[in-house]
Write a protein that holds these residues in place. Structure first.
Motif, PDB file in Angstrom:
ATOM      1  N   LEU A  79      42.226-132.904 -43.108  1.00  0.00           N
ATOM      2  CA  LEU A  79      41.275-133.869 -42.555  1.00  0.00           C
ATOM      3  C   LEU A  79      41.891-135.268 -42.535  1.00  0.00           C
ATOM      4  N   ARG A  80      42.545-135.632 -43.650  1.00  0.00           N
ATOM      5  CA  ARG A  80      43.139-136.973 -43.734  1.00  0.00           C
ATOM      6  C   ARG A  80      44.233-137.132 -42.676  1.00  0.00           C
ATOM      7  N   HIS A  81      45.096-136.113 -42.571  1.00  0.00           N
ATOM      8  CA  HIS A  81      46.202-136.200 -41.600  1.00  0.00           C
ATOM      9  C   HIS A  81      45.691-136.209 -40.154  1.00  0.00           C
ATOM     10  N   SER A  82      44.542-135.597 -39.930  1.00  0.00           N
ATOM     11  CA  SER A  82      43.999-135.534 -38.554  1.00  0.00           C
ATOM     12  C   SER A  82      43.469-136.899 -38.118  1.00  0.00           C
ATOM     13  N   GLY A  83      43.120-137.725 -39.096  1.00  0.00           N
ATOM     14  CA  GLY A  83      42.566-139.047 -38.775  1.00  0.00           C
ATOM     15  C   GLY A  83      41.140-138.975 -38.238  1.00  0.00           C
ATOM     16  N   ILE A  84      40.524-137.801 -38.324  1.00  0.00           N
ATOM     17  CA  ILE A  84      39.179-137.642 -37.755  1.00  0.00           C
ATOM     18  C   ILE A  84      38.126-138.375 -38.590  1.00  0.00           C
ATOM     19  N   VAL A  85      37.257-139.069 -37.900  1.00  0.00           N
ATOM     20  CA  VAL A  85      36.216-139.840 -38.568  1.00  0.00           C
ATOM     21  C   VAL A  85      34.864-139.128 -38.405  1.00  0.00           C
ATOM     22  N   GLU A  86      34.518-138.820 -37.171  1.00  0.00           N
ATOM     23  CA  GLU A  86      33.293-138.047 -36.903  1.00  0.00           C
ATOM     24  C   GLU A  86      33.743-136.676 -36.420  1.00  0.00           C
ATOM     25  N   GLY A  87      33.467-135.643 -37.193  1.00  0.00           N
ATOM     26  CA  GLY A  87      33.973-134.346 -36.787  1.00  0.00           C
ATOM     27  C   GLY A  87      33.458-133.211 -37.626  1.00  0.00           C
ATOM     28  N   MET A  88      34.231-132.140 -37.627  1.00  0.00           N
ATOM     29  CA  MET A  88      33.892-130.985 -38.450  1.00  0.00           C
ATOM     30  C   MET A  88      35.153-130.293 -38.938  1.00  0.00           C
ATOM     31  N   VAL A  89      34.980-129.539 -39.995  1.00  0.00           N
ATOM     32  CA  VAL A  89      36.099-128.774 -40.531  1.00  0.00           C
ATOM     33  C   VAL A  89      35.689-127.311 -40.539  1.00  0.00           C
ATOM     34  N   TYR A  90      36.587-126.453 -40.105  1.00  0.00           N
ATOM     35  CA  TYR A  90      36.366-124.999 -40.132  1.00  0.00           C
ATOM     36  C   TYR A  90      37.324-124.401 -41.155  1.00  0.00           C
ATOM     37  N   ILE A  91      36.823-123.511 -41.991  1.00  0.00           N
ATOM     38  CA  ILE A  91      37.666-122.815 -42.979  1.00  0.00           C
ATOM     39  C   ILE A  91      37.403-121.328 -42.828  1.00  0.00           C
ATOM     40  N   GLN A  92      38.469-120.551 -42.710  1.00  0.00           N
ATOM     41  CA  GLN A  92      38.309-119.087 -42.635  1.00  0.00           C
ATOM     42  C   GLN A  92      39.307-118.415 -43.566  1.00  0.00           C
ATOM     43  N   VAL A  93      38.831-117.439 -44.309  1.00  0.00           N
ATOM     44  CA  VAL A  93      39.723-116.669 -45.187  1.00  0.00           C
ATOM     45  C   VAL A  93      39.550-115.201 -44.840  1.00  0.00           C
ATOM     46  N   THR A  94      40.655-114.546 -44.475  1.00  0.00           N
ATOM     47  CA  THR A  94      40.602-113.114 -44.180  1.00  0.00           C
ATOM     48  C   THR A  94      41.253-112.347 -45.342  1.00  0.00           C
ATOM     49  N   ARG A  95      41.016-111.051 -45.376  1.00  0.00           N
ATOM     50  CA  ARG A  95      41.610-110.272 -46.477  1.00  0.00           C
ATOM     51  C   ARG A  95      43.141-110.268 -46.380  1.00  0.00           C
ATOM     52  N   GLY A  96      43.666-110.534 -45.182  1.00  0.00           N
ATOM     53  CA  GLY A  96      45.122-110.600 -45.012  1.00  0.00           C
ATOM     54  C   GLY A  96      45.598-109.619 -43.954  1.00  0.00           C
ATOM     55  N   SER A  97      46.920-109.508 -43.832  1.00  0.00           N
ATOM     56  CA  SER A  97      47.524-108.638 -42.815  1.00  0.00           C
ATOM     57  C   SER A  97      48.036-107.375 -43.500  1.00  0.00           C
ATOM     58  N   ALA A  98      47.769-106.223 -42.892  1.00  0.00           N
ATOM     59  CA  ALA A  98      48.186-104.949 -43.489  1.00  0.00           C
ATOM     60  C   ALA A  98      48.083-103.856 -42.434  1.00  0.00           C
ATOM     61  N   PRO A  99      48.799-102.737 -42.629  1.00  0.00           N
ATOM     62  CA  PRO A  99      48.637-101.615 -41.687  1.00  0.00           C
ATOM     63  C   PRO A  99      47.160-101.257 -41.562  1.00  0.00           C
ATOM     64  N   ARG A 100      46.744-100.875 -40.352  1.00  0.00           N
ATOM     65  CA  ARG A 100      45.308-100.695 -40.099  1.00  0.00           C
ATOM     66  C   ARG A 100      44.745 -99.429 -40.751  1.00  0.00           C
ATOM     67  N   THR A 101      43.997 -99.653 -41.847  1.00  0.00           N
ATOM     68  CA  THR A 101      43.181 -98.579 -42.431  1.00  0.00           C
ATOM     69  C   THR A 101      41.867 -99.250 -42.814  1.00  0.00           C
ATOM     70  N   HIS A 102      40.758 -98.500 -42.710  1.00  0.00           N
ATOM     71  CA  HIS A 102      39.457 -99.133 -42.980  1.00  0.00           C
ATOM     72  C   HIS A 102      39.356 -99.615 -44.422  1.00  0.00           C
ATOM     73  N   ARG A 103      39.748 -98.750 -45.363  1.00  0.00           N
ATOM     74  CA  ARG A 103      39.652 -99.163 -46.763  1.00  0.00           C
ATOM     75  C   ARG A 103      40.572-100.356 -47.012  1.00  0.00           C
ATOM     76  N   PHE A 104      40.306-101.072 -48.094  1.00  0.00           N
ATOM     77  CA  PHE A 104      41.149-102.239 -48.374  1.00  0.00           C
ATOM     78  C   PHE A 104      42.587-101.797 -48.612  1.00  0.00           C
ATOM     79  N   PRO A 105      43.555-102.606 -48.162  1.00  0.00           N
ATOM     80  CA  PRO A 105      44.956-102.276 -48.448  1.00  0.00           C
ATOM     81  C   PRO A 105      45.201-102.274 -49.956  1.00  0.00           C
TER      82      PRO A 105
END
Ligand code: PDD
Length: 286
Positions: A79-105
């Motif tokens: 946010l600081r580096h963007s210099g944005i004053v009026e805005g929004m921040v989006y945060i997303q966390v995924t489980r990560g990258s792994a070979p495709r299987t439904h159960r957790f890697p």
């Protein structure tokens, strides 16, 4: 001219358009991810503790191990580096990258963390906030854990699109029993006989951060809030109807499915809460 938002992808800063999400990312393949949206006023993230608290809970509910302190530090830096004053921040966390299987890697899977900061056009909501907005009702087609802020938003997107095609700002989501749970990307409130009604917290709704603030503001304004659901059949008898959300703040709804709410104008309780929201914001920024 719109500038590319500044992003932070797993610790590296770059323009959002340069972020490359691996095709095997489980957020991309399965929607195996959670997110937050924070509003930034005068360069400061609003209700940061509350949003990060909800992110912590969302992560824990789907068993992703995330480091909230690190995300918070990265968010503030980006946010600081963007210099944005009026805005929004989006945060997303995924489980990560792994070979495709439904159960957790089983191993070699670290969460992928994406953050970006972008400007927000205040004018977008200025007129509807002042004059009131129009909405439709649409069936609530979502899953049974809407309390988790997951990126699985297809049902929300379909409802929002339906609203947009009818020139409306939002879709109120209606459960099978006729209850209005919330809206596609906002919490919903009704006012009847001087009391504010809103769905109780449950797996059927997102525990909105603005919803919770409005609960506190209502107490300041001496208005009673009842965590009681209201139904589509109640709409003709409501005095007022409004939405709350991180970007919409407190937004009066004056017409639903073509029919006016009361006299078709924003009501006094909504106006009081809009003012209380602005006052709270000023105190917070002081
Ligand atoms: N939407 N309900 C739903 C389904 C939402 O997606 C949101 C927020 C809200 C309001 O929650 P809050 O007050 O915490 O913003 C209620 C965000 C802004 C979005 O998806 O962009």
């Amino acid at each position: 001219m719109t500038t590319d938002p500044l992003a932070n992808w797993n610790g590296d800063e770059m323009p959002l358009g340069d972020v490359c999400i691996p095709a095997s990312d489980r957020g991309f393949l399965f929607g195996d991810a959670v997110y937050e949206v924070l509003r930034v006023y005068r360069g400061q993230p609003f209700l940061e503790t509350e949003h990060l608290g909800r992110l912590r809970r969302s992560l824990s509910e789907i068993a992703i191990v995330g480091d909230i302190d690190r995300l918070a530090t990265r968010m503030r830096e980006t946010l600081r580096h963007s210099g944005i004053v009026e805005g929004m921040v989006y945060i997303q966390v995924t489980r990560g990258s792994a070979p495709r299987t439904h159960r957790f890697p089983q191993r070699d899977c670290r969460p992928n963390e994406l953050i970006w900061a972008e400007g927000f056009d205040e004018d977008h909501y200025a007129l509807p906030r002042e004059q009131g907005a129009v909405a439709i009702t649409a069936p609530d087609l979502r899953w049974k854990r809407c309390d988790i802020k997951s990126v699985n938003l297809l049902a929300n997107c379909l409802a929002a699109q339906q609203a947009a095609e009818q020139g409306c700002i939002e879709a109120l989501l209606v459960a099978e029993d006729g209850t209005i749970t919330e809206a596609s990307h906002n919490s919903a409130f009704a006012v009847r006989q001087g009391r504010i009604l809103t769905s109780p917290l449950s797996p059927s709704i997102l525990p909105g951060i603005t919803r919770s603030l409005v609960n506190r503001l209502a107490a300041r304004c001496d208005v009673t809030i009842e965590e009681t659901s209201f139904r589509v059949a109640d709409l003709p008898e409501l005095d007022e109807l409004f939405l709350t959300g991180t970007t919409s703040e407190v937004l009066p709804l004056v017409r639903v499915d073509g029919a006016p709410i009361n006299d078709g104008r924003p009501g006094p309780v909504t106006r009081k809460l809009q003012q209380a929201y602005r006052d709270f914001l000023e105190e917070h920024l002081a």
